[in-house]
Design a protein around this motif. Structure first.
Motif, mmCIF file in Angstrom:
data_model
loop_
_atom_site.group_PDB
_atom_site.id
_atom_site.type_symbol
_atom_site.label_atom_id
_atom_site.label_comp_id
_atom_site.label_asym_id
_atom_site.label_seq_id
_atom_site.Cartn_x
_atom_site.Cartn_y
_atom_site.Cartn_z
ATOM 1 N N LYS A 199 -162.594 21.698 -76.918
ATOM 2 C CA LYS A 199 -162.839 20.654 -77.909
ATOM 3 C C LYS A 199 -162.774 21.228 -79.325
ATOM 4 O O LYS A 199 -162.289 20.558 -80.246
ATOM 5 C CB LYS A 199 -164.196 19.996 -77.642
ATOM 6 C CG LYS A 199 -164.187 19.209 -76.339
ATOM 7 C CD LYS A 199 -165.562 18.771 -75.911
ATOM 8 C CE LYS A 199 -165.954 17.491 -76.565
ATOM 9 N NZ LYS A 199 -167.148 16.901 -75.910
ATOM 10 N N SER A 240 -159.490 16.335 -77.347
ATOM 11 C CA SER A 240 -160.412 15.217 -77.563
ATOM 12 C C SER A 240 -161.394 15.081 -76.394
ATOM 13 O O SER A 240 -161.200 15.654 -75.319
ATOM 14 C CB SER A 240 -159.619 13.916 -77.693
ATOM 15 O OG SER A 240 -158.962 13.636 -76.462
ATOM 16 N N ASP A 241 -162.427 14.283 -76.629
ATOM 17 C CA ASP A 241 -163.388 13.985 -75.561
ATOM 18 C C ASP A 241 -162.669 13.346 -74.370
ATOM 19 O O ASP A 241 -162.957 13.646 -73.218
ATOM 20 C CB ASP A 241 -164.465 13.017 -76.071
ATOM 21 C CG ASP A 241 -165.336 13.655 -77.146
ATOM 22 O OD1 ASP A 241 -165.206 14.873 -77.371
ATOM 23 O OD2 ASP A 241 -166.128 12.923 -77.763
ATOM 24 N N GLY A 242 -161.752 12.455 -74.695
ATOM 25 C CA GLY A 242 -161.005 11.761 -73.636
ATOM 26 C C GLY A 242 -160.198 12.722 -72.800
ATOM 27 O O GLY A 242 -160.111 12.581 -71.574
ATOM 28 N N SER A 247 -167.338 15.340 -71.328
ATOM 29 C CA SER A 247 -166.690 14.775 -72.519
ATOM 30 C C SER A 247 -167.696 14.567 -73.643
ATOM 31 O O SER A 247 -167.340 14.534 -74.822
ATOM 32 C CB SER A 247 -166.007 13.460 -72.164
ATOM 33 O OG SER A 247 -166.966 12.445 -71.991
ATOM 34 N N SER A 270 -163.968 9.356 -88.227
ATOM 35 C CA SER A 270 -164.375 9.034 -86.855
ATOM 36 C C SER A 270 -164.215 10.291 -86.006
ATOM 37 O O SER A 270 -163.542 11.248 -86.409
ATOM 38 C CB SER A 270 -163.483 7.929 -86.288
ATOM 39 O OG SER A 270 -162.156 8.402 -86.176
ATOM 40 N N ARG A 274 -162.531 10.755 -83.327
ATOM 41 C CA ARG A 274 -161.130 10.974 -82.958
ATOM 42 C C ARG A 274 -160.349 11.595 -84.119
ATOM 43 O O ARG A 274 -159.591 12.543 -83.938
ATOM 44 C CB ARG A 274 -160.510 9.626 -82.559
ATOM 45 C CG ARG A 274 -159.060 9.709 -82.132
ATOM 46 C CD ARG A 274 -158.512 8.318 -81.932
ATOM 47 N NE ARG A 274 -159.095 7.672 -80.778
ATOM 48 C CZ ARG A 274 -158.519 7.682 -79.561
ATOM 49 N NH1 ARG A 274 -157.363 8.287 -79.410
ATOM 50 N NH2 ARG A 274 -159.089 7.093 -78.549
ATOM 51 N N LYS A 275 -160.608 11.051 -85.311
ATOM 52 C CA LYS A 275 -159.883 11.532 -86.488
ATOM 53 C C LYS A 275 -160.299 12.972 -86.829
ATOM 54 O O LYS A 275 -159.474 13.813 -87.213
ATOM 55 C CB LYS A 275 -160.169 10.603 -87.672
ATOM 56 C CG LYS A 275 -159.008 10.477 -88.642
ATOM 57 C CD LYS A 275 -159.237 9.345 -89.602
ATOM 58 C CE LYS A 275 -158.108 9.332 -90.611
ATOM 59 N NZ LYS A 275 -158.308 8.332 -91.646
ATOM 60 N N THR A 280 -161.380 15.196 -84.716
ATOM 61 C CA THR A 280 -160.775 16.097 -83.729
ATOM 62 C C THR A 280 -159.344 16.446 -84.140
ATOM 63 O O THR A 280 -158.926 17.616 -84.098
ATOM 64 C CB THR A 280 -160.772 15.430 -82.333
ATOM 65 O OG1 THR A 280 -162.115 15.133 -81.968
ATOM 66 C CG2 THR A 280 -160.160 16.348 -81.286
ATOM 67 N N ALA A 281 -158.610 15.424 -84.553
ATOM 68 C CA ALA A 281 -157.217 15.651 -84.971
ATOM 69 C C ALA A 281 -157.174 16.520 -86.245
ATOM 70 O O ALA A 281 -156.315 17.404 -86.381
ATOM 71 C CB ALA A 281 -156.530 14.315 -85.217
#
Lengths: 379, 193
Positions: A289, A294-296, A368, B37, B39-40, B42-43
């Motif tokens: 991670k 990602s967590d997903g 996750s 966020s 997700r953002k 992480t990217a």
């Protein structure tokens, strides 16, 4: 597939554990396969039953006969297009363990009533021309290495005495589930030799013009013979076969219960194993991670590992079950239809995948949701 | 630099988007990462940050090559392109001859160099190094520090490093001193401020 090696390397880091988990699936799916075979064997009569055929038996019990005179009266009932009859013989060939069903049949009508059994015309003519002639199923002939012309001695149990028959024809089923273990001989021969109940038959089978009119015809038949010395009980062939299965107990419930317990246990064992595996890899998952997965992705990675184990283990188990069935009925004739169909294999695989998925969900979810900083602090 | 519990690692985690502050905001290279966020973030982390850990944190069941390749799996690079990038990174850290080795087959210094190769392979904007020499002997530590120096000097990488090692701190262009979560001193090229 660029992530494939991640899944495989994780699975192979603890080879014994992975093998044992896959082995659990293999054992469970082997059992599933065998249960499916047993269920299929019991259900076979129901599955192959003709939708346009009715079975007429004595209302008191199937072991009570019906008069031969009913044949013409049945044929006159509106909706009935064809009538045949047969008698259970119940003899013993060499040893009581050599069980197979023997029927005394009406030579004029039986073949037309059951077109699913294929008999070469010349063999059928030979059967008709020999009062002691017999027609045997291909599986039965194979089992005892019988061939045309062989003389088969059978000791009567219901109809006492020593009976001898000549194999005149060998039939095959059109479908894989058709029973090829039956032994037929001429009813007129039985009636001629038997010492009691002459002029009676075991049951009638009638064909109707329209399966949708079955209820009406059933009612008409039973009303026709109401208040007679031999009242009738008529059912569709499917219901008749199902009632036989029910006499042996609720096979369906038994199989479902055993299967449910096994798979629930498997779910718990696999879920626990995956939870341990995830706990051991907490730091590695955190690193994944941290570098941007990602967590997903972590969720899918853990679930994929469980599903792969389930698929491999399940596939091995079902493969072994299939191999086991290829050896034929191990009960000596009690389960003539000992076959694992492709549909059962597909259901088994689907079930394994679902169990794998369910077993992996909780550990995957916790993986996750790992907080990277917390996981990296753990030693 | 700073004593244990002064907040060095926490600061690094905040800058790398691994942790979120209980109050306030964090802006890195113009991006306010505390408003992103999950997700953002992480990217963003995958694009901009390369982590080097004290304990190396290599995946033990993957080879050096596969460990370094990990961040590239997130990109759209082909297998051949990924191979080229990994080989380049391993060349930079001087471990091309160890790419098929597993972490257990490497020395501590080599493991850390694989960790650095993993951190730089996707060409991040900056490297965050949490006591990268803390678990190494002096010689290996010097090799790692030399390598980090080259990355900063030759490749222009911005490196933020937490360390207890005064010799490591000597190589830094700017040294920040933390105590109890407070920035108490800043030294730039040998000059205290």
């Amino acid at each position: 597939m660029k992530y494939g090696h991640l899944i495989l390397t994780n699975l192979f880091r603890k080879k014994t554990r992975t093998a044992l988990t896959a082995g659990s699936f293999a054992v469970a799916l082997f059992l599933f396969g065998i249960l499916a075979v047993v269920r299929g064997a019991f259900q076979q009569g129901v599955d192959v039953a003709g939708a346009d055929r009715l079975v007429v038996v004595n209302r008191v019990s199937i072991i009570q006969p019906l008069p031969l005179a009913y044949r013409d009266r049945l044929a006159r009932i509106p909706g009935v297009t064809q009538v045949t009859f047969a008698n259970w013989f119940g003899g013993v060939y060499q040893d009581e363990r050599n069980f197979f069903p023997q029927f005394a049949i009406d030579r004029e009508t039986y073949r037309q009533m059951y077109p699913e059994f294929v008999i070469p015309d010349d063999q059928w003519q030979a059967f008709l021309g020999d009062k002691e002639g017999a027609v045997v199923g291909a599986a039965l002939a194979e089992r005892f290495k019988w061939k045309l012309g062989d003389r088969i001695p059978i000791k009567g149990t219901i109809f006492a005495g020593s009976w001898e028959f000549n194999v005149r024809a060998i039939y095959k089923g059109r479908r894989v589930q058709d029973d090829e273990t039956q032994f037929w001989f001429r009813w007129d021969y039985l009636d001629e030799r038997k010492q009691f109940r002459k002029g009676n038959v075991g049951w009638y089978t009638v064909r109707i013009d329209d399966p949708d009119s079955a209820v009406r015809v059933v009612k008409a038949i039973d009303e026709q013979f109401a208040n007679s010395p031999a009242e009738t009980k008529t059912d569709t062939e499917k219901a008749f076969a199902a009632s036989w299965v029910k006499q042996m107990g609720n096979i369906e419930l038994l199989i479902t219960t055993i299967g449910s317990v096994v798979f629930f246990t498997l779910l718990l064992v696999t879920g626990n194993t995956m939870a341990i595996a995830v706990r051991e890899r907490t730091r590695e998952l955190a690193v994944l991670k941290a570098v941007g997965f990602s967590d997903g992705f972590v969720l899918v990675l853990v679930i994929a590992e469980t599903v792969v184990v389930a698929a491999v283990g399940g596939g091995v188990g079902l493969g072994l079950a299939k191999l086991f069935t290829l050896r034929g009925d191990p009960t000596g004739g009690l389960l003539p239809f000992f076959y694992l169909p492709a549909s059962a294999i597909a259901s088994g695989l689907a079930l394994a995948l679902v169990v794998g998925l369910l077993a992996g969900i909780l550990p995957a979810f916790s993986a996750s949701r790992l907080r990277i900083v917390d996981a990296l602090r753990r030693i | 630099m700073g004593p244990s519990g002064s907040g060095k690692t926490t600061l690094l985690n905040l800058l790398g988007g691994l942790d979120v502050p209980s109050e306030g905001s964090v802006t890195v290279a113009g991006d306010e990462i505390t408003r992103m966020s999950a997700r953002k973030l992480t990217a963003w982390r995958a694009r901009h940050v390369g982590f080097v850990f004290q304990m190396y944190n290599l995946i033990p069941v993957l080879t050096a090559f596969q460990n370094v390749e990990l961040p590239l799996l997130l990109t759209g690079l082909s297998k051949a392109e990924r191979r080229r990038h990994v080989e380049t990174a391993l060349t930079v850290v001087g471990l091309t001859d160890r790419m098929r080795h597993y972490p257990r087959q490497l020395s501590g210094g080599q493991e850390q160099r694989v960790g650095i190769a993993r951190a730089i392979v996707a060409d991040p904007t900056f490297l965050l190094c949490d006591e990268p020499t803390g678990d190494l002997d002096r010689r290996s530590a010097d090799e790692v520090l030399d390598l980090l120096g080259r990355l900063a000097g030759e490749y222009g990488k911005t490196i933020l490093m937490v360390t207890h090692d005064p010799l490591a701190a000597e190589r830094a262009q700017v040294v920040l001193h933390l105590e109890k979560g407070v920035l108490v001193d800043t030294v730039t090229a040998g000059r205290a401020r």
